[in-house]
Design an enzyme around this catalytic site. Sequence first.
Site, short mmCIF file in Angstrom:
data_model
loop_
_atom_site.label_atom_id
_atom_site.label_comp_id
_atom_site.label_asym_id
_atom_site.label_seq_id
_atom_site.Cartn_x
_atom_site.Cartn_y
_atom_site.Cartn_z
N GLY A 188 0.83 -1.20 0.00
CA GLY A 188 0.00 0.00 0.00
C GLY A 188 0.86 1.25 0.00
N VAL B 236 -1.11 6.89 2.48
CA VAL B 236 -0.52 7.86 3.40
C VAL B 236 0.40 7.19 4.42
N VAL C 22 -0.65 -8.69 -5.15
CA VAL C 22 0.02 -9.41 -4.06
C VAL C 22 -0.57 -10.81 -3.94
N SER D 272 -0.40 -1.56 4.92
CA SER D 272 -1.18 -0.33 5.12
C SER D 272 -2.08 -0.14 3.91
N GLY E 275 -5.47 0.70 4.04
CA GLY E 275 -6.70 1.35 4.44
C GLY E 275 -7.16 0.88 5.82
N ARG E 276 -8.27 1.43 6.29
CA ARG E 276 -8.73 1.16 7.65
C ARG E 276 -10.22 0.84 7.66
N ASP F 28 -13.79 8.53 12.17
CA ASP F 28 -13.45 7.41 11.28
C ASP F 28 -14.54 6.35 11.22
N ALA G 29 -7.97 13.21 11.50
CA ALA G 29 -8.24 13.65 12.87
C ALA G 29 -9.01 14.97 12.88
N HIS H 298 8.31 38.69 3.06
CA HIS H 298 9.48 38.28 2.28
C HIS H 298 10.70 38.15 3.19
P1 FAD Z 1 -9.87 7.10 16.93
O1 FAD Z 1 -8.77 8.07 17.04
O2 FAD Z 1 -9.61 5.78 16.32
O3 FAD Z 1 -10.39 6.90 18.42
C1 FAD Z 1 -11.39 5.98 18.74
C2 FAD Z 1 -11.26 5.61 20.20
O4 FAD Z 1 -12.39 4.85 20.58
C3 FAD Z 1 -10.04 4.72 20.49
O5 FAD Z 1 -9.38 5.18 21.65
C4 FAD Z 1 -10.66 3.34 20.75
O6 FAD Z 1 -9.92 2.56 21.68
C5 FAD Z 1 -11.98 3.74 21.37
N1 FAD Z 1 -13.02 2.71 21.27
C6 FAD Z 1 -13.38 1.97 20.19
N2 FAD Z 1 -14.44 1.20 20.50
C7 FAD Z 1 -14.74 1.46 21.79
C8 FAD Z 1 -15.73 1.00 22.67
N3 FAD Z 1 -16.67 0.12 22.28
N4 FAD Z 1 -15.74 1.46 23.96
C9 FAD Z 1 -14.80 2.37 24.38
N5 FAD Z 1 -13.85 2.86 23.57
C10 FAD Z 1 -13.83 2.40 22.29
N6 FAD Z 1 -4.96 11.94 10.61
C11 FAD Z 1 -4.62 13.22 10.45
O7 FAD Z 1 -5.50 14.08 10.32
N7 FAD Z 1 -3.30 13.61 10.42
C12 FAD Z 1 -2.31 12.71 10.56
O8 FAD Z 1 -1.13 13.09 10.54
C13 FAD Z 1 -2.64 11.35 10.72
N8 FAD Z 1 -1.68 10.43 10.85
C14 FAD Z 1 -2.02 9.12 11.03
C15 FAD Z 1 -1.00 8.18 11.12
C16 FAD Z 1 -1.31 6.85 11.28
C17 FAD Z 1 -0.21 5.84 11.40
C18 FAD Z 1 -2.68 6.45 11.38
C19 FAD Z 1 -3.05 5.02 11.60
C20 FAD Z 1 -3.70 7.38 11.27
C21 FAD Z 1 -3.38 8.72 11.09
N9 FAD Z 1 -4.35 9.70 10.94
C22 FAD Z 1 -4.01 11.00 10.75
C23 FAD Z 1 -5.79 9.36 11.01
C24 FAD Z 1 -6.34 9.69 12.40
O9 FAD Z 1 -5.59 8.99 13.37
C25 FAD Z 1 -7.80 9.32 12.50
O10 FAD Z 1 -8.52 9.91 11.44
C26 FAD Z 1 -8.38 9.79 13.81
O11 FAD Z 1 -7.70 9.20 14.90
C27 FAD Z 1 -9.87 9.44 13.90
O12 FAD Z 1 -10.37 9.88 15.12
P2 FAD Z 1 -11.61 9.17 15.80
O13 FAD Z 1 -11.88 9.94 17.05
O14 FAD Z 1 -12.70 9.01 14.83
O15 FAD Z 1 -11.13 7.70 16.16
P1 NAI Z 2 -4.72 4.66 2.21
O1 NAI Z 2 -6.13 4.52 1.80
O2 NAI Z 2 -4.13 6.00 2.30
O3 NAI Z 2 -3.79 3.82 1.22
C1 NAI Z 2 -3.96 2.46 1.02
C2 NAI Z 2 -3.24 2.07 -0.26
O4 NAI Z 2 -3.19 0.66 -0.32
C3 NAI Z 2 -3.96 2.55 -1.51
O5 NAI Z 2 -3.05 3.18 -2.36
C4 NAI Z 2 -4.52 1.27 -2.10
O6 NAI Z 2 -4.64 1.29 -3.50
C5 NAI Z 2 -3.51 0.25 -1.64
N1 NAI Z 2 -4.01 -1.12 -1.55
C6 NAI Z 2 -5.20 -1.53 -1.06
N2 NAI Z 2 -5.28 -2.88 -1.12
C7 NAI Z 2 -4.12 -3.32 -1.65
C8 NAI Z 2 -3.60 -4.61 -1.95
N3 NAI Z 2 -4.30 -5.71 -1.71
N4 NAI Z 2 -2.37 -4.68 -2.51
C9 NAI Z 2 -1.64 -3.57 -2.76
N5 NAI Z 2 -2.09 -2.33 -2.50
C10 NAI Z 2 -3.30 -2.20 -1.94
O7 NAI Z 2 -4.62 3.86 3.58
P2 NAI Z 2 -3.49 3.82 4.71
O8 NAI Z 2 -2.18 4.26 4.18
O9 NAI Z 2 -3.64 2.48 5.32
O10 NAI Z 2 -3.99 4.91 5.73
C11 NAI Z 2 -5.31 4.84 6.24
C12 NAI Z 2 -5.85 6.19 6.45
O11 NAI Z 2 -5.29 6.77 7.62
C13 NAI Z 2 -5.55 7.20 5.36
O12 NAI Z 2 -6.41 7.09 4.26
C14 NAI Z 2 -5.78 8.48 6.08
O13 NAI Z 2 -7.15 8.75 6.11
C15 NAI Z 2 -5.27 8.17 7.47
N6 NAI Z 2 -3.92 8.68 7.63
C16 NAI Z 2 -3.71 10.02 7.51
C17 NAI Z 2 -2.46 10.55 7.62
C18 NAI Z 2 -2.28 12.00 7.44
O14 NAI Z 2 -3.26 12.73 7.44
N7 NAI Z 2 -1.05 12.50 7.29
C19 NAI Z 2 -1.29 9.70 7.90
C20 NAI Z 2 -1.61 8.30 7.96
C21 NAI Z 2 -2.88 7.84 7.85
#
Ligand code: FAD
Ligand code: NAI
Length: 475
Positions: free
Chosen positions: A190, A193, A247, A279, A281-282, A322, A330, A454
């Site tokens: 993947g 991001v 894959v 990675s 997607g989610r 999410d 976020a 500037h």
């Molecule tokens: P979450 O942050 O997932 O929080 C949900 C919470 O609910 C968790 O603590 C979980 O344990 C809890 N929960 C779940 N089910 C239950 C239950 N039944 N009872 C009690 N608690 C529960 N987004 C950005 O905008 N900028 C970034 O730079 C960025 N970087 C990222 C990097 C990575 C590696 C990843 C994986 C994601 C990244 N994201 C980024 C995406 C961002 O993390 C999510 O969009 C954001 O966290 C979503 O917020 P949320 O509140 O919907 O859910």
């Molecule tokens: P993503 O959706 O950004 O990318 C997933 C990639 O995997 C895509 O390019 C897709 O075509 C590819 N893919 C899917 N299935 C596949 C397969 N079977 N074989 C090969 N490639 C495949 O998802 P990612 O990177 O897991 O991140 C999840 C989400 O978390 C992001 O979409 C974003 O919303 C959030 N995030 C945001 C960040 C930020 O804002 N800086 C940083 C990290 C995550």
Amino acid sequence: MSQQFDVVVIGAGPGGYIAAIRAAQLGFNVACIDEWKNAAGGPAPGGTCTNVGCIPSKALLQSSEHFEHANHHFAEHGITATGVKMDIAKMLARKDTVVKQNNDGILYLFKKNKVTFFHGRGSFVAAKEGAYEIKVAGKAEETISGKHVVVATGSSARVLPGTPFDEDNILSNDGALRMGAVPKKLGLIGSGVIGLEMGSVWRRLGAEVTVLEGLPTFLGAVDQQIAKEAHKAFVKQGLKIELGVKVGEIKSVKKGVTVAYTNAKGEAVSLDVDKLIISIGRVANTTGLAADAVGLQLDERGAIVVDADCKTNLPNVWAVGDVVRGPMLAHKAEEEGVAVAERIAGQHGHVNFNTIPWVIYTNPEIAWVGQTEEQLKSAGRAYKSGTFPFMANGRARALGDTTGMVKMLADASTDEILGVHIVGPMASELIAECVVAMEFRASSEDIARICHAHPSLSEATKEAALAVDKRTLNF
Ligand code: FAD
Ligand code: NAI
């Protein structure tokens, strides 16, 4: 009798904790339930974002960027840095400290705003007398009730069918953020991001990184002029990116992981790596919610069905972040959390989905807001485009970071800005001006006529606006 609240929020990620605080500010008696545990088993509010997402990934991106600068860029400034070493344990400990500061900050904010926090899993029990009973399963088990419920349970990494995460060899974002040593060879499935951000971290630290992407196009959702520029930069840095792969079998062996795949030419390839990050997607977290107990509607992928106002099919049950449709970001979750709290209070909470910025924190950074050139073309909208390269920006030259450009797209007749796309230094910060401009429905001429300091990178945004009218001054 169970504790009764006006609003119960399930999940304390950016969607949930912000909804809880805003609801408390509006005078409601609020509870927030979250099950995330820190290493000691204690509460760790902040969700994916704080614990295994935005915050720790940016901490590691920063550490690894310092390392790369010391090794490869200090010399051009006349600084000699020999024997530069990375202490991975220390880097991870710093990241953990940053995470803990954020966890503690949220607990402090709950106290300050009088939000009652419950540590445990929240699930629906029943709808009774105008309220919802919610079970909290933590160290003890108790049932609380809320007149309104905001579900903000977030998302988890999608599992590639047949290849569960073991977080040792086959890693989700969680394991990718806590590898104890730099793998010699790192595979990523993947090139989204997470793939690009995590791939960048471990490449800078010395791993040989191969990214396998299923789609034939690199960063398909990004404006393709910008995506091409970014692709060029990543390849130059040494990331191996294979597009259009299929894959096949993934085998985890003692020494690492073997990934069988078919490349874009149709050839069978076998890739041996020490660690593999998947990675792709989610998926929404709804399995622990007991949605059935109250008839909360989920879609075929398990996400909660909501309307544009985050209302679910049940009265007074809302869902944000999410766990619902829309970008998994976020700041999108936070905006929805605020809007829902305000709607509960009878106000007109609002989220503008057209002006949600995206940032990919690689080097160069990629950031955009609004529509891409491809989207405008396919919608048949007449547009003008202006670009300005950082190569021609004085501040970028002084920084020694001239990769990339700012690209502005505006309506052909009204000149309203329809999208801004940036690849280059500090794109994450530069995009804020463009979001403001689009919120105020500014024209490209508005930006072109505003005085920008500037030397600053923001002059590239002004110049891109001038370029829309074919009158750049510095290029
Ligand atoms: P979450 O942050 O997932 O929080 C949900 C919470 O609910 C968790 O603590 C979980 O344990 C809890 N929960 C779940 N089910 C239950 C239950 N039944 N009872 C009690 N608690 C529960 N987004 C950005 O905008 N900028 C970034 O730079 C960025 N970087 C990222 C990097 C990575 C590696 C990843 C994986 C994601 C990244 N994201 C980024 C995406 C961002 O993390 C999510 O969009 C954001 O966290 C979503 O917020 P949320 O509140 O919907 O859910
Ligand atoms: P993503 O959706 O950004 O990318 C997933 C990639 O995997 C895509 O390019 C897709 O075509 C590819 N893919 C899917 N299935 C596949 C397969 N079977 N074989 C090969 N490639 C495949 O998802 P990612 O990177 O897991 O991140 C999840 C989400 O978390 C992001 O979409 C974003 O919303 C959030 N995030 C945001 C960040 C930020 O804002 N800086 C940083 C990290 C995550």
